[in-house]
Design a protein around this motif. Structure first.
Motif, PDB file in Angstrom:
ATOM      1  N   THR A   2      31.146  30.380  57.576  1.00 39.05           N
ATOM      2  CA  THR A   2      31.291  31.396  56.536  1.00 39.05           C
ATOM      3  C   THR A   2      31.942  30.788  55.304  1.00 39.05           C
ATOM      4  O   THR A   2      32.983  30.146  55.411  1.00 39.05           O
ATOM      5  N   PRO A   3      31.317  30.915  54.145  1.00 40.43           N
ATOM      6  CA  PRO A   3      31.882  30.299  52.940  1.00 40.43           C
ATOM      7  C   PRO A   3      33.148  30.985  52.490  1.00 40.43           C
ATOM      8  O   PRO A   3      33.337  32.175  52.676  1.00 40.43           O
ATOM      9  N   ALA A   4      34.009  30.181  51.880  1.00 36.98           N
ATOM     10  CA  ALA A   4      35.241  30.732  51.325  1.00 36.98           C
ATOM     11  C   ALA A   4      34.957  31.297  49.944  1.00 36.98           C
ATOM     12  O   ALA A   4      34.718  30.551  49.003  1.00 36.98           O
ATOM     13  N   VAL A   5      34.925  32.587  49.854  1.00 39.15           N
ATOM     14  CA  VAL A   5      34.597  33.244  48.588  1.00 39.15           C
ATOM     15  C   VAL A   5      35.873  33.718  47.921  1.00 39.15           C
ATOM     16  O   VAL A   5      36.677  34.411  48.531  1.00 39.15           O
ATOM     17  N   ASP A   6      36.075  33.276  46.684  1.00 34.72           N
ATOM     18  CA  ASP A   6      37.300  33.633  45.963  1.00 34.72           C
ATOM     19  C   ASP A   6      37.258  35.080  45.510  1.00 34.72           C
ATOM     20  O   ASP A   6      36.231  35.577  45.073  1.00 34.72           O
ATOM     21  N   GLU A   7      38.358  35.718  45.545  1.00 33.46           N
ATOM     22  CA  GLU A   7      38.600  37.015  44.904  1.00 33.46           C
ATOM     23  C   GLU A   7      37.492  38.028  45.110  1.00 33.46           C
ATOM     24  O   GLU A   7      36.570  38.105  44.324  1.00 33.46           O
ATOM     25  N   PRO A   8      37.565  38.789  46.177  1.00 33.01           N
ATOM     26  CA  PRO A   8      36.552  39.829  46.390  1.00 33.01           C
ATOM     27  C   PRO A   8      36.530  40.802  45.220  1.00 33.01           C
ATOM     28  O   PRO A   8      37.585  41.159  44.694  1.00 33.01           O
ATOM     29  N   PRO A   9      35.380  41.178  44.756  1.00 35.07           N
ATOM     30  CA  PRO A   9      35.277  42.000  43.554  1.00 35.07           C
ATOM     31  C   PRO A   9      35.734  43.430  43.780  1.00 35.07           C
ATOM     32  O   PRO A   9      35.545  43.978  44.860  1.00 35.07           O
ATOM     33  N   PRO A  10      36.317  44.032  42.781  1.00 32.10           N
ATOM     34  CA  PRO A  10      36.734  45.419  42.891  1.00 32.10           C
ATOM     35  C   PRO A  10      35.631  46.365  42.461  1.00 32.10           C
ATOM     36  O   PRO A  10      35.876  47.358  41.812  1.00 32.10           O
ATOM     37  N   GLY A  11      34.401  46.033  42.741  1.00 37.18           N
ATOM     38  CA  GLY A  11      33.247  46.793  42.248  1.00 37.18           C
ATOM     39  C   GLY A  11      33.206  48.213  42.741  1.00 37.18           C
ATOM     40  O   GLY A  11      33.947  48.630  43.629  1.00 37.18           O
TER      41      GLY A  11
ATOM     42  N   LEU B   4      29.321  25.145  36.880  1.00 40.72           N
ATOM     43  CA  LEU B   4      29.497  24.029  37.818  1.00 40.72           C
ATOM     44  C   LEU B   4      30.981  23.789  38.084  1.00 40.72           C
ATOM     45  O   LEU B   4      31.393  23.557  39.230  1.00 40.72           O
ATOM     46  N   SER B   5      31.792  23.849  37.030  1.00 38.45           N
ATOM     47  CA  SER B   5      33.238  23.646  37.209  1.00 38.45           C
ATOM     48  C   SER B   5      33.841  24.732  38.085  1.00 38.45           C
ATOM     49  O   SER B   5      34.717  24.465  38.914  1.00 38.45           O
ATOM     50  N   SER B   6      33.340  25.957  37.920  1.00 34.83           N
ATOM     51  CA  SER B   6      33.858  27.057  38.736  1.00 34.83           C
ATOM     52  C   SER B   6      33.508  26.841  40.208  1.00 34.83           C
ATOM     53  O   SER B   6      34.344  27.005  41.097  1.00 34.83           O
ATOM     54  N   LEU B   7      32.257  26.437  40.446  1.00 30.85           N
ATOM     55  CA  LEU B   7      31.817  26.250  41.837  1.00 30.85           C
ATOM     56  C   LEU B   7      32.404  24.985  42.454  1.00 30.85           C
ATOM     57  O   LEU B   7      32.349  24.815  43.674  1.00 30.85           O
ATOM     58  N   ALA B   8      32.960  24.111  41.619  1.00 32.41           N
ATOM     59  CA  ALA B   8      33.597  22.913  42.169  1.00 32.41           C
ATOM     60  C   ALA B   8      34.819  23.283  43.015  1.00 32.41           C
ATOM     61  O   ALA B   8      35.230  22.525  43.898  1.00 32.41           O
ATOM     62  N   GLY B   9      35.366  24.472  42.755  1.00 33.28           N
ATOM     63  CA  GLY B   9      36.530  24.926  43.531  1.00 33.28           C
ATOM     64  C   GLY B   9      36.147  25.580  44.837  1.00 33.28           C
ATOM     65  O   GLY B   9      37.012  26.061  45.569  1.00 33.28           O
ATOM     66  N   GLY B  10      34.865  25.648  45.160  1.00 32.18           N
ATOM     67  CA  GLY B  10      34.412  26.278  46.402  1.00 32.18           C
ATOM     68  C   GLY B  10      33.347  27.322  46.115  1.00 32.18           C
ATOM     69  O   GLY B  10      33.163  27.735  44.961  1.00 32.18           O
ATOM     70  N   PRO B  11      32.625  27.756  47.155  1.00 39.25           N
ATOM     71  CA  PRO B  11      31.544  28.744  46.968  1.00 39.25           C
ATOM     72  C   PRO B  11      32.080  30.059  46.400  1.00 39.25           C
ATOM     73  O   PRO B  11      33.169  30.508  46.781  1.00 39.25           O
ATOM     74  N   LYS B  12      31.328  30.625  45.488  1.00 35.64           N
ATOM     75  CA  LYS B  12      31.718  31.905  44.875  1.00 35.64           C
ATOM     76  C   LYS B  12      30.470  32.716  44.599  1.00 35.64           C
ATOM     77  O   LYS B  12      29.403  32.155  44.312  1.00 35.64           O
ATOM     78  N   HIS B  13      30.608  34.029  44.622  1.00 39.06           N
ATOM     79  CA  HIS B  13      29.510  34.901  44.177  1.00 39.06           C
ATOM     80  C   HIS B  13      29.675  35.178  42.689  1.00 39.06           C
ATOM     81  O   HIS B  13      30.672  34.737  42.066  1.00 39.06           O
ATOM     82  N   GLY B  14      28.715  35.891  42.116  1.00 36.92           N
ATOM     83  CA  GLY B  14      28.661  36.070  40.676  1.00 36.92           C
ATOM     84  C   GLY B  14      29.932  36.622  40.057  1.00 36.92           C
ATOM     85  O   GLY B  14      30.430  36.086  39.054  1.00 36.92           O
ATOM     86  N   TYR B  15      30.464  37.680  40.661  1.00 34.95           N
ATOM     87  CA  TYR B  15      31.650  38.315  40.082  1.00 34.95           C
ATOM     88  C   TYR B  15      32.844  37.357  40.072  1.00 34.95           C
ATOM     89  O   TYR B  15      33.588  37.250  39.088  1.00 34.95           O
ATOM     90  N   ALA B  16      32.990  36.609  41.194  1.00 36.65           N
ATOM     91  CA  ALA B  16      34.112  35.654  41.286  1.00 36.65           C
ATOM     92  C   ALA B  16      33.948  34.525  40.269  1.00 36.65           C
ATOM     93  O   ALA B  16      34.936  34.061  39.688  1.00 36.65           O
ATOM     94  N   VAL B  17      32.714  34.114  40.034  1.00 31.78           N
ATOM     95  CA  VAL B  17      32.476  33.052  39.048  1.00 31.78           C
ATOM     96  C   VAL B  17      32.882  33.539  37.662  1.00 31.78           C
ATOM     97  O   VAL B  17      33.556  32.826  36.900  1.00 31.78           O
ATOM     98  N   ILE B  18      32.483  34.767  37.320  1.00 31.24           N
ATOM     99  CA  ILE B  18      32.813  35.317  36.001  1.00 31.24           C
ATOM    100  C   ILE B  18      34.321  35.395  35.812  1.00 31.24           C
ATOM    101  O   ILE B  18      34.870  35.001  34.776  1.00 31.24           O
ATOM    102  N   GLN B  19      35.001  35.877  36.857  1.00 31.94           N
ATOM    103  CA  GLN B  19      36.469  35.997  36.769  1.00 31.94           C
ATOM    104  C   GLN B  19      37.135  34.634  36.671  1.00 31.94           C
ATOM    105  O   GLN B  19      38.079  34.432  35.893  1.00 31.94           O
ATOM    106  N   ASP B  20      36.616  33.682  37.436  1.00 32.99           N
ATOM    107  CA  ASP B  20      37.200  32.345  37.441  1.00 32.99           C
ATOM    108  C   ASP B  20      37.043  31.684  36.069  1.00 32.99           C
ATOM    109  O   ASP B  20      37.998  31.105  35.532  1.00 32.99           O
TER     110      ASP B  20
END
Lengths: 359, 91
Positions: A2-11, B4-20
């Motif tokens: 499972t990937p480590a996903v930063d900051e779950p969105p408050p959507g 690319l710099s954002s994803l260098a810190g680990g996998p993220k979905h769209g919302y997390a990338v925008i915030q990062d």
């Protein structure tokens, strides 16, 4: 893993329907191509929902999405290597190549008509104005004029069709192709003929003029209306011819786009279809240019037949800008659409066959 | 480079990338801009989607993406170093 996903969105939730993302954003999401929506549409909808929940403005989001949709349609970045997807892209490219020019045509006719045939409501200084009325041709003269124009256009159409489609024609003449292929050429060629006759006929038909004048706030409002000379039904004939040509060419475009998008087309028919699209777009672009030239010609005529008519210059220069702008945009769309259609069709052929060629 | 710099810190979905990106660069990407970029990077093989049951699909940097990012950052670093040196010399 499972990937480590930063900051779950408050959507605002997983639902990404039009109610959670707003109608405007939903509408712009619908502008993306089908293949793009199948790949990214779901997650992009959720992202929009999350961003809206976080307070992002829908208008700004919609503007960005609209640019993204244009980018996806124009560049096609990430388009899957599937023949049907590229055929679909070729279909929409042909639509983009022809429909803007076709749709600008009635607008151009309307603009030219409003500037060239009626100078109503324009304010000019009080004074005496002369209007020169061109004598009308007789029935035989008009008939001869039409015949010459029709003949000239027939030669032009035949030359264009034979030049561009010489391979198809040669194949059919050699008995190796299907005669039905030649039918593909009929709608655009007939459309060009009817359109050209209508435009040139309207340009060259002698006119009669009527004038009326009144004084408003110390200035004279002069109204000059040109009517086609001769039979009263001539104006109706002209209008019908122009609109019939427009409808014919539009129907040809739609039929062509639908046909090219079909996945069961043979390679030969696909190549022919794209070739027809190129001709059709060239014809429509030339027609639009002809209408612009027609409008400018009428403007010069109006200047020549009116004494002290500086207002005609200012009025026509503005209209000329509009005409030129519409024409340039439509022509650019046409060129880009045709190039993209050709590229997409080539990719589709390469994906379907080991020996593709559009040359 | 931002994505690319954002994803260098680990996998993220769209919302997390925008915030990062907003946090480290002060730039707020719109969803259309972000996904145009993601589609382009994915087509170039620089990022890839991570399997997920969630509708918010995460993306991660590929090895080619890490190499490309490193090269571009080094180029930017060289330009920044030269520029700062010259500014210092001028001052």
């Amino acid at each position: 893993m499972t990937p480590a996903v930063d900051e779950p969105p408050p959507g605002s939730g997983p639902a990404a329907g039009s109610s959670s993302i707003g109608r405007l954003v939903h509408a712009t999401l619908a502008c993306y191509p089908k293949w793009w929506k199948e790949r990214y549409g779901d997650e992009l909808g959720v992202l929009c929902s999350d961003l809206r929940g976080a307070g992002h403005r829908p208008i700004k989001m919609a503007a960005g999405l609209l640019l993204g949709a244009v980018d996806a349609r124009v560049r096609g970045t990430g388009i899957p290597p599937v023949a049907t997807v590229h055929l679909e892209r070729a279909r929409w490219s042909l639509v983009a190549a022809t429909v803007p020019v076709l749709c600008s045509f009635p607008l151009l006719v309307w603009i030219v008509g409003s500037t060239g045939t009626t100078y109503a409501g324009l304010v000019r200084p009080a004074g005496t104005y002369d209007v020169t009325v061109v004598p009308t041709l007789g029935f035989a003269g008009r008939l001869t004029q039409d015949a010459v124009l029709a003949l000239a256009l027939l030669v032009v159409c035949a030359f264009m069709a034979l030049t561009v489609a010489w391979r198809q024609v040669r194949t059919v003449l050699a008995g190796r192709g299907r005669k039905g292929q030649l039918l593909w050429w009929c709608p655009p060629v007939l459309g060009l003929g009817a359109l050209g006759i209508a435009v040139l006929r309207a340009r060259m038909v002698p006119v009669v003029g009527s004038t009326s004048g009144s004084v408003v706030h110390g200035r004279t409002v002069v109204s000059v209306t040109y009517l086609p000379g001769g039979h009263p039904l001539l104006a109706v004939w002209l209008a019908l011819a122009v609109w019939a040509a427009f409808a014919l060419m539009l129907a040809s475009t739609v039929a062509l786009a639908v046909a090219v998008g079909r996945s069961d087309l043979s390679d030969e028919t696909l190549v022919t279809g794209v070739g027809i699209g190129r001709i059709l777009s060239a014809i429509t672009a030339l027609s639009a240019l002809a209408v612009v030239a027609w409008g400018l010609g009428l403007g010069l005529e109006g200047t020549a037949t009116h004494a002290s008519s500086a207002w005609v210059h200012s009025s026509l220069s503005a209209w000329s800008g509009v005409l030129g702008g519409v024409c340039v945009v439509a022509a650019l769309a046409s060129v880009a659409g045709v190039r993209q259609a050709r590229r997409s069709a080539a990719v589709a052929l390469r994906l379907r066959s080991p020996f593709p060629s559009l040359d | 480079m931002l994505v690319l710099s954002s994803l260098a810190g680990g996998p993220k979905h769209g919302y997390a990338v925008i915030q990062d990106i907003e946090a480290f660069a002060g730039v707020t990407l719109g969803p259309g801009t972000l996904y145009s970029c993601v589609a382009r990077l994915e087509a170039q093989g620089l990022v890839t989607a991570v399997a997920s049951d969630d509708r918010r699909r995460p993306y991660r940097l590929t090895a080619a993406g890490a190499t490309a990012l490193r090269r571009r950052l080094e180029e930017a670093q060289t330009v920044a170093r030269v520029g700062l040196t010259r500014l210092g010399g001028a001052g």
